[in-house]
Design a protein around this motif. Sequence first.
Motif, PDB file in Angstrom:
ATOM      1  N   MET A   1       0.836  -1.186   0.000  1.00 38.37           N
ATOM      2  CA  MET A   1       0.000   0.000   0.000  1.00 38.37           C
ATOM      3  C   MET A   1       0.880   1.250   0.000  1.00 38.37           C
TER       4      MET A   1
ATOM      5  N   LYS B   1      -5.437   0.929  -5.392  1.00 38.04           N
ATOM      6  CA  LYS B   1      -5.728   1.133  -3.969  1.00 38.04           C
ATOM      7  C   LYS B   1      -7.171   0.751  -3.662  1.00 38.04           C
ATOM      8  N   ILE B   2      -8.085   1.127  -4.530  1.00 39.08           N
ATOM      9  CA  ILE B   2      -9.493   0.766  -4.345  1.00 39.08           C
ATOM     10  C   ILE B   2      -9.641  -0.752  -4.360  1.00 39.08           C
TER      11      ILE B   2
ATOM     12  N   LEU C   1      -8.376  -2.157  -1.065  1.00 42.94           N
ATOM     13  CA  LEU C   1      -9.333  -1.883   0.006  1.00 42.94           C
ATOM     14  C   LEU C   1     -10.580  -2.758  -0.136  1.00 42.94           C
ATOM     15  N   THR C   2     -11.013  -2.978  -1.370  1.00 39.96           N
ATOM     16  CA  THR C   2     -12.174  -3.841  -1.614  1.00 39.96           C
ATOM     17  C   THR C   2     -11.870  -5.268  -1.193  1.00 39.96           C
TER      18      THR C   2
ATOM     19  N   ASP D   1      -9.632  -6.146   1.085  1.00 46.27           N
ATOM     20  CA  ASP D   1      -9.566  -6.145   2.550  1.00 46.27           C
ATOM     21  C   ASP D   1     -10.966  -6.188   3.160  1.00 46.27           C
ATOM     22  N   LEU D   2     -11.870  -5.402   2.598  1.00 47.20           N
ATOM     23  CA  LEU D   2     -13.243  -5.375   3.095  1.00 47.20           C
ATOM     24  C   LEU D   2     -13.926  -6.716   2.890  1.00 47.20           C
TER      25      LEU D   2
END
Length: 176
Positions: A1, A70-71, A74-75, A77-78
């Motif tokens: 990241m 990055k999106i 994060l997606t 990770d979510l």
Amino acid sequence: MAFINDNKRFSQWAIALSLFVFVLITLDLLGDYRDGVAWIHLLAELLILILSLTGIVYFGRLYYQFAQAKINLLTQDLALANQQAQQWREANRELIAGLAVQIQKQFDSWQLTPAEAEVGLLMLKGLSHGEIAHVRNASERTIRDQARAIYRKSGVTGRTELSAFFLEDLLLPRQP
């Protein structure tokens, strides 16, 4: 990241610099054209203008790619967090159901109204008064009044004590 953030920041600076050069060269090119400067000079400035525009486009695309990466991270990770939460809920389904029954029994013994019990559960889930008001389609003042009624009827001084009332016995005591 960190790699994505560093490269994204670099792209932002490169875009800003290219845009700055683009604006300056455009102004100089217009001024030189009005002053009747030689065509070879104008062509050189036009080439610089095109290069700066190319830099804006190139680094703009790069910035977009880093933002998308990055999106995506994060997606992912979510999605992983949701999957782990779902696994935990499934593994502890009976415990959760039993806890919900016991919380409702305690609310009944405190003689909470159905509205107060619902607000109490939402507070135990960690929602703010504003969020609870939105969920229940009520005013924040009404939720605050209901929260005060819950505290009064339960004999606790606030949200922290309310949560502790139910969590205290669930957690193992610390070993000396």
